[in-house]
Enzyme design. Structure first.
Site, PDB file in Angstrom:
ATOM      1  N   PRO A  66     -13.471   1.948   1.178  1.00 10.01           N
ATOM      2  CG  PRO A  66     -12.802   4.087  -0.071  1.00 10.01           C
ATOM      3  CD  PRO A  66     -13.373   3.503   1.520  1.00 10.01           C
ATOM      4  CG  HIS A  67     -12.193  -2.811   1.114  1.00  9.46           C
ATOM      5  ND1 HIS A  67     -13.030  -2.353   1.458  1.00  9.46           N
ATOM      6  CD2 HIS A  67     -12.013  -4.390   0.342  1.00  9.46           C
ATOM      7  CE1 HIS A  67     -14.017  -3.747   1.052  1.00  9.46           C
ATOM      8  NE2 HIS A  67     -13.335  -4.534   1.044  1.00  9.46           N
TER       9      HIS A  67
END
Length: 150
Positions: A66-67
């Protein structure tokens, strides 16, 4: 930029007892907000959720990256969490996920963001590395493993 350069021990958590995607993302944002210093965890969560709406960051084999982007920081930050039990993360291979490498980068660092994501994906595509990550039993052991990985 390599994961080792932006990951701190404070942002490394082993065997976290979360049971949902939302709780996991909230945990990531709490750790990142402390490391960044001037970030609101809810803003960080919004950034991750906005990215997840475009498609899951679960890349397969029990791994997710996740970013999100930071609007008020010039410092990239990574968070590494393993969970006690794998959780549903809508991964591309439909497998539950137990290893999460999250990345927050300044909005104006697009190229650096992409290069860092590539380095993380390469590091965690090594079957031996991921096997060792899953064997870690505490935060320091997990952090040290990543620092020693090439």
């Amino acid at each position: 930029m390599k994961l080792q350069e932006i990951l701190s021990l404070n942002c490394t958590s082993c065997a976290v007892p979360v049971t949902s995607k939302k709780r996991l993302l909230e945990q990531i944002c709490q750790l990142a907000a402390v490391e960044i210093g001037n970030a609101d965890p809810s803003d960080l969560l919004d950034s991750l959720l906005d990215r997840e709406k475009m498609g899951s960051t679960g890349i397969g084999n029990g791994i997710a990256i996740p970013h999100g982007r930071l609007s008020n920081s010039h410092k990239a930050v990574a968070v590494l969490i393993t969970t006690e039990k794998a959780i549903d993360f809508d991964a591309i291979d439909n497998r539950d996920v137990d290893v999460f490498i999250s990345l927050f980068v300044p909005e104006d660092s697009c190229q650096e963001h992409l290069e860092t994501l590539q380095c993380i994906a390469k590091l965690f595509s090594n079957k031996q590395t991921i096997k060792q990550v899953r064997k870690c039993s505490n935060d320091k052991q997990l952090y040290d493993l990543i620092q020693q990985a090439s």
